[in-house]
Write an enzyme that holds these catalytic residues in place. Structure first.
Site, PDB file in Angstrom:
ATOM      1  N   TYR A  62       4.726  -3.781   5.422  1.00  0.00           N
ATOM      2  CA  TYR A  62       4.298  -3.491   6.709  1.00  0.00           C
ATOM      3  C   TYR A  62       5.281  -2.414   7.556  1.00  0.00           C
ATOM      4  O   TYR A  62       5.095  -1.566   8.253  1.00  0.00           O
ATOM      5  CB  TYR A  62       4.018  -4.587   7.639  1.00  0.00           C
ATOM      6  CG  TYR A  62       2.579  -4.897   7.190  1.00  0.00           C
ATOM      7  CD1 TYR A  62       2.780  -6.280   6.262  1.00  0.00           C
ATOM      8  CD2 TYR A  62       1.560  -4.570   7.717  1.00  0.00           C
ATOM      9  CE1 TYR A  62       1.318  -6.562   5.980  1.00  0.00           C
ATOM     10  CE2 TYR A  62       0.176  -5.012   7.069  1.00  0.00           C
ATOM     11  CZ  TYR A  62       0.021  -6.081   6.121  1.00  0.00           C
ATOM     12  OH  TYR A  62      -0.956  -6.545   5.752  1.00  0.00           O
ATOM     13  N   ASN A  98      -9.006  -0.510  10.993  1.00  0.00           N
ATOM     14  CA  ASN A  98      -7.907   0.174  10.774  1.00  0.00           C
ATOM     15  C   ASN A  98      -6.746  -0.508  11.711  1.00  0.00           C
ATOM     16  O   ASN A  98      -6.992  -0.893  12.929  1.00  0.00           O
ATOM     17  CB  ASN A  98      -7.911   1.700  10.997  1.00  0.00           C
ATOM     18  CG  ASN A  98      -8.696   2.353  10.205  1.00  0.00           C
ATOM     19  OD1 ASN A  98      -9.140   1.719   8.932  1.00  0.00           O
ATOM     20  ND2 ASN A  98      -9.246   3.582  10.235  1.00  0.00           N
ATOM     21  N   HIS A 115      -8.723  -5.916  12.490  1.00  0.00           N
ATOM     22  CA  HIS A 115      -7.829  -6.391  11.881  1.00  0.00           C
ATOM     23  C   HIS A 115      -6.410  -6.177  12.512  1.00  0.00           C
ATOM     24  O   HIS A 115      -5.498  -6.287  11.376  1.00  0.00           O
ATOM     25  CB  HIS A 115      -7.902  -5.871  10.348  1.00  0.00           C
ATOM     26  CG  HIS A 115      -9.205  -6.090   9.867  1.00  0.00           C
ATOM     27  ND1 HIS A 115      -9.607  -5.226   8.730  1.00  0.00           N
ATOM     28  CD2 HIS A 115      -9.954  -6.904   9.992  1.00  0.00           C
ATOM     29  CE1 HIS A 115     -10.838  -5.646   8.268  1.00  0.00           C
ATOM     30  NE2 HIS A 115     -11.213  -6.675   9.118  1.00  0.00           N
ATOM     31  N   CYS A 126       4.815 -20.454  16.723  1.00  0.00           N
ATOM     32  CA  CYS A 126       4.371 -20.808  17.860  1.00  0.00           C
ATOM     33  C   CYS A 126       3.427 -19.869  18.718  1.00  0.00           C
ATOM     34  O   CYS A 126       2.864 -18.825  17.816  1.00  0.00           O
ATOM     35  CB  CYS A 126       5.619 -20.787  19.102  1.00  0.00           C
ATOM     36  SG  CYS A 126       6.272 -19.328  19.701  1.00  0.00           S
ATOM     37  N   GLY A 187     -16.204   5.979   6.995  1.00  0.00           N
ATOM     38  CA  GLY A 187     -14.799   6.093   6.141  1.00  0.00           C
ATOM     39  C   GLY A 187     -14.555   4.527   5.761  1.00  0.00           C
ATOM     40  O   GLY A 187     -13.330   4.053   5.743  1.00  0.00           O
TER      41      GLY A 187
HETATM   42  C1  BV8 Z   1     -12.660 -14.092   6.654  1.00  0.00           C
HETATM   43  C2  BV8 Z   1      -5.361  -5.970   7.226  1.00  0.00           C
HETATM   44  C3  BV8 Z   1     -13.050 -16.136   7.108  1.00  0.00           C
HETATM   45  C4  BV8 Z   1      -4.484  -5.797   6.210  1.00  0.00           C
HETATM   46  C5  BV8 Z   1      -7.461  -6.237   6.141  1.00  0.00           C
HETATM   47  C6  BV8 Z   1     -12.046 -15.978  -0.536  1.00  0.00           C
HETATM   48  C7  BV8 Z   1     -11.111 -16.395   0.386  1.00  0.00           C
HETATM   49  C8  BV8 Z   1     -10.924 -15.967   1.653  1.00  0.00           C
HETATM   50  C9  BV8 Z   1     -11.905 -15.001   2.127  1.00  0.00           C
HETATM   51  C10 BV8 Z   1     -12.779 -14.470   1.405  1.00  0.00           C
HETATM   52  C11 BV8 Z   1     -12.942 -14.787  -0.173  1.00  0.00           C
HETATM   53  N1  BV8 Z   1     -13.585 -13.990  -0.557  1.00  0.00           N
HETATM   54  C12 BV8 Z   1     -14.295 -13.064   0.421  1.00  0.00           C
HETATM   55  C13 BV8 Z   1     -13.636 -13.377   1.565  1.00  0.00           C
HETATM   56  C14 BV8 Z   1     -13.719 -12.699   2.763  1.00  0.00           C
HETATM   57  C15 BV8 Z   1     -12.610 -11.691   2.787  1.00  0.00           C
HETATM   58  C16 BV8 Z   1     -13.206 -10.304   1.866  1.00  0.00           C
HETATM   59  O1  BV8 Z   1     -13.967  -9.963   2.517  1.00  0.00           O
HETATM   60  N2  BV8 Z   1     -12.504 -10.391   0.865  1.00  0.00           N
HETATM   61  C17 BV8 Z   1     -13.047  -9.220   0.137  1.00  0.00           C
HETATM   62  C18 BV8 Z   1     -11.762  -8.393  -0.709  1.00  0.00           C
HETATM   63  C19 BV8 Z   1     -14.167  -9.706  -0.678  1.00  0.00           C
HETATM   64  N3  BV8 Z   1     -12.498 -11.457   4.196  1.00  0.00           N
HETATM   65  C20 BV8 Z   1     -11.601 -12.190   4.773  1.00  0.00           C
HETATM   66  O2  BV8 Z   1     -10.619 -12.833   4.232  1.00  0.00           O
HETATM   67  C21 BV8 Z   1     -11.478 -11.825   6.223  1.00  0.00           C
HETATM   68  N4  BV8 Z   1     -11.575 -13.033   6.697  1.00  0.00           N
HETATM   69  O3  BV8 Z   1     -13.360 -13.807   5.879  1.00  0.00           O
HETATM   70  O4  BV8 Z   1     -12.209 -15.295   7.436  1.00  0.00           O
HETATM   71  C22 BV8 Z   1     -12.508 -17.282   5.975  1.00  0.00           C
HETATM   72  C23 BV8 Z   1     -11.589 -17.627   6.187  1.00  0.00           C
HETATM   73  C24 BV8 Z   1     -10.981 -18.544   5.022  1.00  0.00           C
HETATM   74  C25 BV8 Z   1     -11.751 -18.505   3.939  1.00  0.00           C
HETATM   75  C26 BV8 Z   1     -12.910 -17.848   3.851  1.00  0.00           C
HETATM   76  C27 BV8 Z   1     -13.595 -17.138   4.938  1.00  0.00           C
HETATM   77  C28 BV8 Z   1     -10.304 -11.119   6.794  1.00  0.00           C
HETATM   78  C29 BV8 Z   1     -10.455  -9.853   6.382  1.00  0.00           C
HETATM   79  C30 BV8 Z   1      -9.445  -8.810   6.879  1.00  0.00           C
HETATM   80  C31 BV8 Z   1      -8.484  -8.661   5.811  1.00  0.00           C
HETATM   81  N5  BV8 Z   1      -7.576  -7.686   6.296  1.00  0.00           N
HETATM   82  N6  BV8 Z   1      -6.657  -5.640   6.781  1.00  0.00           N
HETATM   83  C32 BV8 Z   1      -3.843  -4.751   6.196  1.00  0.00           C
HETATM   84  O5  BV8 Z   1      -4.703  -3.504   6.775  1.00  0.00           O
HETATM   85  O6  BV8 Z   1      -2.800  -4.689   5.870  1.00  0.00           O
HETATM   86  S1  BV8 Z   1      -8.817  -5.581   5.208  1.00  0.00           S
HETATM   87  C33 BV8 Z   1      -8.309  -4.010   4.598  1.00  0.00           C
HETATM   88  O7  BV8 Z   1      -9.630  -3.759   3.995  1.00  0.00           O
HETATM   89  C34 BV8 Z   1      -8.201  -3.050   5.608  1.00  0.00           C
HETATM   90  O8  BV8 Z   1      -8.303  -3.456   7.152  1.00  0.00           O
HETATM   91  C35 BV8 Z   1      -9.123  -1.938   5.455  1.00  0.00           C
HETATM   92  O9  BV8 Z   1      -9.651  -1.413   6.593  1.00  0.00           O
HETATM   93  C36 BV8 Z   1     -10.412  -3.114   5.019  1.00  0.00           C
HETATM   94  C37 BV8 Z   1     -11.493  -2.439   4.464  1.00  0.00           C
HETATM   95  O10 BV8 Z   1     -10.999  -1.278   3.586  1.00  0.00           O
HETATM   96  P1  BV8 Z   1     -11.785   0.172   4.120  1.00  0.00           P
HETATM   97  O11 BV8 Z   1     -11.359   0.316   5.515  1.00  0.00           O
HETATM   98  O12 BV8 Z   1     -13.146   0.374   3.826  1.00  0.00           O
HETATM   99  O13 BV8 Z   1     -10.734   1.145   3.096  1.00  0.00           O
HETATM  100  P2  BV8 Z   1     -11.031   1.545   1.602  1.00  0.00           P
HETATM  101  O14 BV8 Z   1     -10.031   2.167   1.106  1.00  0.00           O
HETATM  102  O15 BV8 Z   1     -11.700   0.070   0.928  1.00  0.00           O
HETATM  103  O16 BV8 Z   1     -12.195   2.642   1.608  1.00  0.00           O
HETATM  104  C38 BV8 Z   1     -12.238   3.677   2.086  1.00  0.00           C
HETATM  105  C39 BV8 Z   1     -13.442   4.548   2.098  1.00  0.00           C
HETATM  106  O17 BV8 Z   1     -13.204   5.618   2.845  1.00  0.00           O
HETATM  107  C40 BV8 Z   1     -13.834   4.841   0.695  1.00  0.00           C
HETATM  108  O18 BV8 Z   1     -15.040   4.449   0.570  1.00  0.00           O
HETATM  109  C41 BV8 Z   1     -13.447   6.307   0.667  1.00  0.00           C
HETATM  110  O19 BV8 Z   1     -14.667   7.144  -0.048  1.00  0.00           O
HETATM  111  C42 BV8 Z   1     -13.657   6.982   1.869  1.00  0.00           C
HETATM  112  N7  BV8 Z   1     -13.056   7.928   2.400  1.00  0.00           N
HETATM  113  C43 BV8 Z   1     -11.848   8.543   2.070  1.00  0.00           C
HETATM  114  N8  BV8 Z   1     -11.489   9.518   2.586  1.00  0.00           N
HETATM  115  C44 BV8 Z   1     -12.594   9.775   3.354  1.00  0.00           C
HETATM  116  C45 BV8 Z   1     -13.589   8.876   3.300  1.00  0.00           C
HETATM  117  N9  BV8 Z   1     -14.554   9.004   4.185  1.00  0.00           N
HETATM  118  C46 BV8 Z   1     -14.734   9.852   4.892  1.00  0.00           C
HETATM  119  N10 BV8 Z   1     -13.666  11.008   5.210  1.00  0.00           N
HETATM  120  C47 BV8 Z   1     -12.679  10.798   4.552  1.00  0.00           C
HETATM  121  N11 BV8 Z   1     -11.902  11.739   4.672  1.00  0.00           N
END
Ligand code: BV8
Length: 245
Positions: A62, A98, A115, A126, A187
């Site tokens: 981070y 983001n 997020h 705490c 995005g």
């Molecule tokens: C939750 C902080 C309830 C970190 C992030 C098993 C156990 C526990 C949970 C889960 C599980 N299975 C599934 C889940 C749910 C899980 C989840 O969704 N997992 C996924 C991977 C399957 N979600 C969670 O855990 C959430 N909490 O569900 O709580 C719970 C609790 C306990 C147990 C069960 C459920 C919490 C989710 C939040 C995680 N934290 N971020 C950090 O940032 O350091 S997520 C992380 O991914 C970022 O925030 C990011 O924003 C997010 C999504 O990614 P994107 O933003 O979409 O980015 P990515 O690179 O993927 O895509 C970019 C896109 O932009 C591409 O398509 C590209 O083509 C496009 N692009 C590129 N350039 C451009 C563009 N488009 C336009 N213009 C450009 N120039």
């Protein structure tokens, strides 16, 4: 002629952004080539277990992102959304996945940071409220001076952690009071829940749904309209004021 979202003086616009909107500002996305997840295992650096196991590694991850985000600036995509907010007022809401702070620096105020934010920390033990922290913690890790027990942690929602229910409630309330709703995602790969489910919720409320993305995303098929392109180029034109406003 590019089709534009039908935004008139009765339309509310809910926007969801992901890492792609910050790519043109120089901030790496997560899942593109060379993205953040290529060099880090999610469970090691963006989960409670990872912080428990190796807080120094998490703080290195981070701290590097804080350093990078500080050197980057908002791009025309961020600014187009801030302009739309100024035009629509309380008929606009921006929910971002983001954590880079660029929407705030572009002037967005009606903003929900689903997020968290890179430049806020909190105590891992705490209930002390989150506080501003711009430092890079790559040496001795800071310990909470109020409880004396917990280490500081980034105020970020990690995988497996709940999003702030007040954030989700605010989004739901916004959609509920809209006379006419446009949902615009920008995005995002649609890979992470519950943010990825917002398009389904918006559709169920009768929204006209749009995705602006560099490539087809996992949930592109859930949108009525898909505009392929870079958001810094697409958004200023797509959201340009029309005579009907
Ligand atoms: C939750 C902080 C309830 C970190 C992030 C098993 C156990 C526990 C949970 C889960 C599980 N299975 C599934 C889940 C749910 C899980 C989840 O969704 N997992 C996924 C991977 C399957 N979600 C969670 O855990 C959430 N909490 O569900 O709580 C719970 C609790 C306990 C147990 C069960 C459920 C919490 C989710 C939040 C995680 N934290 N971020 C950090 O940032 O350091 S997520 C992380 O991914 C970022 O925030 C990011 O924003 C997010 C999504 O990614 P994107 O933003 O979409 O980015 P990515 O690179 O993927 O895509 C970019 C896109 O932009 C591409 O398509 C590209 O083509 C496009 N692009 C590129 N350039 C451009 C563009 N488009 C336009 N213009 C450009 N120039």
């Amino acid at each position: 002629m590019q089709l534009r979202p039908p935004i008139d003086d009765e339309t509310s616009v809910l926007v969801l952004t992901g890492a792609g909107i910050s790519a043109e500002s120089g901030i790496p996305t997560f899942r593109d080539a060379g993205g953040l997840w290529e060099s880090h295992a999610i469970e090691d650096v963006a989960s409670p277990g990872g912080f428990e196991r190796d807080p120094a590694l998490v703080w290195r991850f981070y701290s590097e992102r804080r350093r990078k985000a500080r050197t980057c600036a908002p791009n025309p995509g961020h600014r187009a959304l801030a302009l739309l907010e100024r035009r629509l007022g309380d008929r606009f809401l921006l929910a971002s996945q983001n954590v880079d702070g660029l929407h705030g620096r572009a002037g967005s105020e009606r903003l929900v940071e689903l997020h968290g934010n890179l430049f806020l920390s909190r105590c891992s033990h705490c209930a002390r409220p989150p506080f501003s922290d711009e430092a890079e913690h790559t040496g001795a890790l800071p310990r909470c001076e109020q409880c004396g027990t917990g280490l500081w942690r980034p105020h970020i929602v990690w995988f497996g952690e709940m999003l702030d229910p007040e954030h989700l409630e605010r989004i739901d309330h916004f959609m509920g009071k809209a006379k006419r709703l446009v949902f615009l995602a920008v995005g995002t790969s649609g890979a992470v829940w519950p943010a990825a489910g917002l398009v389904g919720v918006a559709r169920a409320r009768g929204a006209d749904t749009w995705l602006v993305n560099a490539e087809r995303a996992e949930n592109t098929g859930h949108f009525h309209h898909f505009v392929q392109g870079e958001s810094g180029t697409v958004l200023p034109d797509l959201l340009a004021s029309t005579s009907r406003w």
